[in-house]
Write a protein that holds these residues in place. Structure first.
Motif, mmCIF file in Angstrom:
data_model
loop_
_atom_site.group_PDB
_atom_site.id
_atom_site.type_symbol
_atom_site.label_atom_id
_atom_site.label_comp_id
_atom_site.label_asym_id
_atom_site.label_seq_id
_atom_site.Cartn_x
_atom_site.Cartn_y
_atom_site.Cartn_z
ATOM 1 N N PRO A 240 0.811 -1.224 0.000
ATOM 2 C CA PRO A 240 0.000 0.000 0.000
ATOM 3 C C PRO A 240 0.845 1.276 0.000
ATOM 4 O O PRO A 240 0.518 2.237 -0.694
ATOM 5 C CB PRO A 240 -0.830 -0.111 1.285
ATOM 6 C CG PRO A 240 -0.922 -1.583 1.535
ATOM 7 C CD PRO A 240 0.408 -2.130 1.078
ATOM 8 N N GLU A 241 1.937 1.275 0.745
ATOM 9 C CA GLU A 241 2.812 2.448 0.770
ATOM 10 C C GLU A 241 3.442 2.686 -0.595
ATOM 11 O O GLU A 241 3.528 3.825 -1.063
ATOM 12 C CB GLU A 241 3.889 2.281 1.834
ATOM 13 C CG GLU A 241 3.327 2.282 3.239
ATOM 14 C CD GLU A 241 4.366 1.998 4.286
ATOM 15 O OE1 GLU A 241 5.521 2.446 4.114
ATOM 16 O OE2 GLU A 241 4.028 1.337 5.279
ATOM 17 N N TYR A 242 3.892 1.626 -1.243
ATOM 18 C CA TYR A 242 4.495 1.773 -2.566
ATOM 19 C C TYR A 242 3.459 2.208 -3.589
ATOM 20 O O TYR A 242 3.764 2.967 -4.509
ATOM 21 C CB TYR A 242 5.192 0.480 -3.003
ATOM 22 C CG TYR A 242 6.450 0.221 -2.221
ATOM 23 C CD1 TYR A 242 7.562 1.041 -2.382
ATOM 24 C CD2 TYR A 242 6.532 -0.816 -1.302
ATOM 25 C CE1 TYR A 242 8.718 0.820 -1.649
ATOM 26 C CE2 TYR A 242 7.685 -1.033 -0.565
ATOM 27 C CZ TYR A 242 8.775 -0.217 -0.747
ATOM 28 O OH TYR A 242 9.912 -0.408 -0.015
ATOM 29 N N GLU A 243 2.238 1.738 -3.445
ATOM 30 C CA GLU A 243 1.175 2.158 -4.363
ATOM 31 C C GLU A 243 0.904 3.649 -4.233
ATOM 32 O O GLU A 243 0.697 4.330 -5.235
ATOM 33 C CB GLU A 243 -0.106 1.362 -4.106
ATOM 34 C CG GLU A 243 -0.113 0.008 -4.757
ATOM 35 C CD GLU A 243 -0.036 0.089 -6.279
ATOM 36 O OE1 GLU A 243 -0.782 0.869 -6.893
ATOM 37 O OE2 GLU A 243 0.780 -0.645 -6.841
ATOM 38 N N ILE A 244 0.892 4.153 -3.003
ATOM 39 C CA ILE A 244 0.676 5.589 -2.799
ATOM 40 C C ILE A 244 1.800 6.380 -3.443
ATOM 41 O O ILE A 244 1.549 7.366 -4.149
ATOM 42 C CB ILE A 244 0.533 5.915 -1.300
ATOM 43 C CG1 ILE A 244 -0.799 5.371 -0.784
ATOM 44 C CG2 ILE A 244 0.636 7.427 -1.063
ATOM 45 C CD1 ILE A 244 -0.965 5.433 0.717
ATOM 46 N N MET A 245 3.030 5.963 -3.227
ATOM 47 C CA MET A 245 4.168 6.644 -3.857
ATOM 48 C C MET A 245 3.998 6.672 -5.374
ATOM 49 O O MET A 245 4.155 7.716 -6.010
ATOM 50 C CB MET A 245 5.481 5.909 -3.520
ATOM 51 C CG MET A 245 5.899 5.987 -2.084
ATOM 52 S SD MET A 245 7.196 4.804 -1.617
ATOM 53 C CE MET A 245 8.281 4.774 -3.011
#
Length: 93
Positions: free
Chosen positions: A29-34
């Protein structure tokens, strides 16, 4: 390293290392937001400074968000979505 090379590495390592696979899954999820922040900015043809100006932020904060060194609030994500002409949608799946 190209994106495809990174993806291939992640897939190969995940096949052989269950702990790595779980850690990668947890971090998605964090990488998707980035990724969405970078893609949103680029699709609008904006620089980090232009996004920062439109959102009332510092350029360094945009850089941190794009590099995964920040933890954006929902309010910040809403500002970014508006800047990109989008709506913020959060879902549990």
């Amino acid at each position: 390293m190209a994106v495809n090379d990174v993806q291939a590495y992640l897939e190969k390592r995940s096949e052989h290392d269950a702990d790595f696979a779980q850690a990668w899954e947890d971090a998605k999820p964090e990488y998707e937001i980035m990724k969405l922040i970078v893609e949103g900015r680029r699709s609008c043809g904006l620089s980090q400074q232009e996004v920062a100006d439109r959102c009332g932020m510092q350029q360094s904060n945009i850089s941190r968000l794009e590099n995964g060194n920040g933890n954006p609030t929902i309010s910040t994500l809403q500002k970014l979505a508006h800047c990109f002409g989008k709506k913020l949608e959060i879902r549990f799946v």
